[in-house]
Design a protein around this motif. Structure first.
Motif, PDB file in Angstrom:
ATOM      1  N   SER A   1       1.027  -1.223  -0.111  1.00  0.00           N
ATOM      2  CA  SER A   1       0.193  -0.005  -0.016  1.00  0.00           C
ATOM      3  C   SER A   1       0.799   1.109   0.005  1.00  0.00           C
ATOM      4  CB  SER A   1      -1.018   0.051   1.214  1.00  0.00           C
ATOM      5  OG  SER A   1      -1.762  -0.997   1.156  1.00  0.00           O
TER       6      SER A   1
ATOM      7  N   GLU B   1      -6.617   1.430  -0.252  1.00  0.00           N
ATOM      8  CA  GLU B   1      -7.277  -0.057   0.287  1.00  0.00           C
ATOM      9  C   GLU B   1      -8.646   0.305   1.071  1.00  0.00           C
ATOM     10  OE1 GLU B   1      -3.971  -0.759   3.081  1.00  0.00           O
ATOM     11  OE2 GLU B   1      -4.557  -2.878   3.130  1.00  0.00           O
TER      12      GLU B   1
ATOM     13  N   GLU C   1      -5.967  -4.027  -3.321  1.00  0.00           N
ATOM     14  CA  GLU C   1      -6.906  -5.047  -2.860  1.00  0.00           C
ATOM     15  C   GLU C   1      -8.277  -4.971  -3.153  1.00  0.00           C
ATOM     16  OE1 GLU C   1      -6.300  -6.121   1.203  1.00  0.00           O
ATOM     17  OE2 GLU C   1      -4.169  -6.052   1.173  1.00  0.00           O
TER      18      GLU C   1
HETATM   19 MG   LIG Z   1      -2.068  -2.715   2.124  1.00  0.00          MG
END
Ligand SMILES: [Mg+2]
Ligand SMILES: Nc1ncnc2c1ncn2[C@@H]1O[C@H](COP(=O)(O)OP(=O)(O)O)[C@@H](O)[C@H]1O
Lengths: 244, 307
Positions: free
Chosen positions: B41, B81, B158
């Motif tokens: 991330s 995310e 994700e």
């Molecule tokens: Mg992450």
């Protein structure tokens, strides 16, 4: 400018999509009436002006404006939406201005909705409308300064309650630094230049003549410069802390 | 067209991203893999201009992130995310807001909004506040927002987290149907996703790049690559299988009757194995060649054990 306007509209819509704006405006109207009629004795004075109304504004704003300001950045950071916002093709300044003007507009709307008071004083006599308009404008400027401080505190923390408390404390300092209690404490020992400087930072000092309808350049300038400085500080803080 | 040079990010003393260097070209669909906390991330946040790198640089489409962040951001669609959005808005309000900020106008704007609503299947929830939507719908609103301006570069953190199998399938299909000359970067810890949609895998662990090649190359690193797995209907003497040329090891789970023959350097042993089964009349009811087991390769790479 178009981008700021789009952001402004989104922020404003969000005030009215949630109960925040309605609750705020209602409480603002109730409190300002209570202050004006019961504590400020608008009728009993028998004068056709709104001085009792405007005199209470610094104290009213002290708690209400931080309540509007606390969510501006804290909520964005808490929910993570700041990541979405800051990866859109906009600048931090544009985001900041959109937020500031939306909240300032809600404050302006609250002020406008106090117009029944204005109508009321017409029964008491012949008010000077120019004075009242000037006082309204000045009050809105002062509200903007409270707001800029509140937004800066909101930029510092994800926690809205902490943001609120910080904002109240900082605003309180800027209000009371011009009150007699504080100035008396310095009077006995500090040189007058110090006392004047402390007083010159106070919202009370600058709002005093505005409430009487005198929009002097230095008072207006004081509030405009304060707004600019606090917004600039928010900008730096947001750039620095956005990802924490 | 994404050039990343010696990219690092420190949080205090903690090194979250450690000296990454890589290029990504149009057509690359990159699966960004790594355990939790690997720095996926954080890397994506730097690629999208949200976080400034501590050291190193990012160049995208001949623009430098340090100088032209705003121009670069126009080229990128990003799903952060957790798919954050403005909860008090409805999906349709939210998409209109994003479209305006992205500079879409008039008929084109209406067309794009309708297209993405269909693509991610939002029609039923357009007028419900986003905060009241289920996790799956929230994720899809985030996806819709990311692809709204038909970006050349799509970065999804994700994207299938929290979706049910049908929704996962839908998202994968969506990614596969994107134009072929785009760059897509997806972070995930679902390994099958990578072989399903990606043509390139990057594995990072503790902020460092540990693997960067095709999914096939990743599978080839598995000790199960080309291993032959068979199932016995009832217990039988199978020791002869281990004697076959190319077979180096045998794993036998007695409880299930499952047998896996590991091969040397991915040798083709299926033919010999089937011959042997015929000769000995072994009670085999299933037999297949494995491609490799990703979870094991993933563990080996990210835990620093030799694969
Ligand atoms: Mg992450
Ligand atoms: N803002 C931050 N401040 C301090 N540490 C952070 C911050 N963001 C991420 N980290 C740390 O950096 C590491 C990498 O995080 P992240 O990039 O989110 O990992 P991943 O997405 O691969 O799970 C983690 O150990 C995380 O705790």
């Amino acid at each position: 400018m178009g981008t700021v306007f789009t952001l402004f509209k989104r922020e404003l819509a969000s005030f009215f999509a949630t109960p925040v704006a309605y609750v705020f405006i209602t409480i603002f109207l109730i409190l300002s009436s209570v202050f004006t009629f019961f504590i400020g004795s608008l009728y009993e004075r028998g004068q056709a002006d709104l001085l009792p109304f405007f005199n209470f504004h610094p104290w009213l704003y002290l708690f209400l404006v931080p309540a509007i300001a606390m969510r501006t950045w804290s909520e964005e950071r808490k929910s993570g939406s700041i990541e979405l916002l800051m990866t859109l093709p906009i600048s931090t300044l544009q985001a900041l201005l959109g937020k500031f003007f939306a909240s300032w507009a809600v404050l302006g709307l609250s002020l406008l909705l106090t117009f029944p008071l204005w109508l009321t004083v017409n029964y008491l006599g012949q008010p000077d409308h120019g004075v009242i308009v000037a006082a309204y404008v000045g009050s809105w400027l002062m509200a903007g300064t409270f707001l800029a401080i509140g937004m800066c505190m909101s930029a510092m923390t994800k926690n809205q309650v902490v943001a609120f408390i910080l904002a109240v404390v900082v605003c309180f300092l800027f209000v009371v630094s011009g009150s007699n209690i504080v100035l008396d404490a310095f009077k006995d020992w500090a040189p007058s230049i110090v006392i004047d400087t402390i007083a010159s930072f106070s919202f009370l000092t600058h709002f005093e003549s505005i409430a009487k309808g005198v929009l002097a350049l230095n008072d207006v300038g004081y509030f405009l410069i304060s707004i600019t400085l606090w917004l600039y500080a928010s900008l730096l803080i947001i750039e620095h802390k956005k990802a924490d | 067209m994404i050039y990343v040079n010696n990219l690092s990010k420190l949080f205090g003393d903690f090194v979250a991203v450690n000296d990454l260097t890589f290029n990504i070209l149009p057509g690359d669909v990159v699966g960004f893999l790594g355990p939790n906390g690997a720095g996926k991330s954080t890397t994506m946040k730097m690629l999208t201009g949200f976080l400034a790198p501590s050291t190193g640089g990012i160049q995208i489409a001949d623009l430098s992130m340090a100088e032209d962040a705003k121009k670069i951001k126009k080229l990128i669609g990003y799903l952060p995310e957790g798919a954050p959005a403005y909860g008090d808005m409805t999906p349709i309000q939210f998409l209109h807001f994003i479209a305006k900020i992205r500079g879409l106008k008039g008929k084109h704007k209406a067309e794009r909004i309708n297209t993405v609503i269909k693509q991610v299947d939002l029609l039923g929830v357009l007028d419900k506040p986003i905060e009241n939507l289920s996790k799956g719908f929230k994720r899809r609103v985030g996806l819709a927002q990311a692809i709204l301006h038909d970006p050349d570069i799509l970065i999804l953190d994700e994207p299938t987290d929290g979706l049910d199998p049908n929704q996962k399938h839908q998202v994968r299909e969506l990614i596969q149907n994107l134009a072929k000359e785009k760059i897509v970067i997806i972070s995930t810890h679902i390994l099958e996703e990578v072989t399903a949609v990606c043509n390139r895998v990057m594995i990072i662990s503790a902020g460092q790049l540990r693997f960067d090649a095709s999914p096939e190359a990743l599978l080839a690193k598995s000790k199960y690559h080309k291993a032959v797995t068979l199932h016995l209907s009832y217990p039988s003497d199978i020791s002869g299988l281990l004697e076959l040329p190319g077979v180096i090891d045998m794993e036998h789970e007695r409880s299930t009757g499952r047998v896996t023959l590991l091969t040397q350097n991915g040798a083709d042993v299926l033919h010999d194995v089937t011959e042997h089964i015929k000769d000995r009349r072994l009670p085999v009811d299933t037999i297949f060649v494995e491609q490799g087991r990703l979870d094991q390769v993933f563990r080996d790479i990210t835990q620093g054990v030799k694969a």
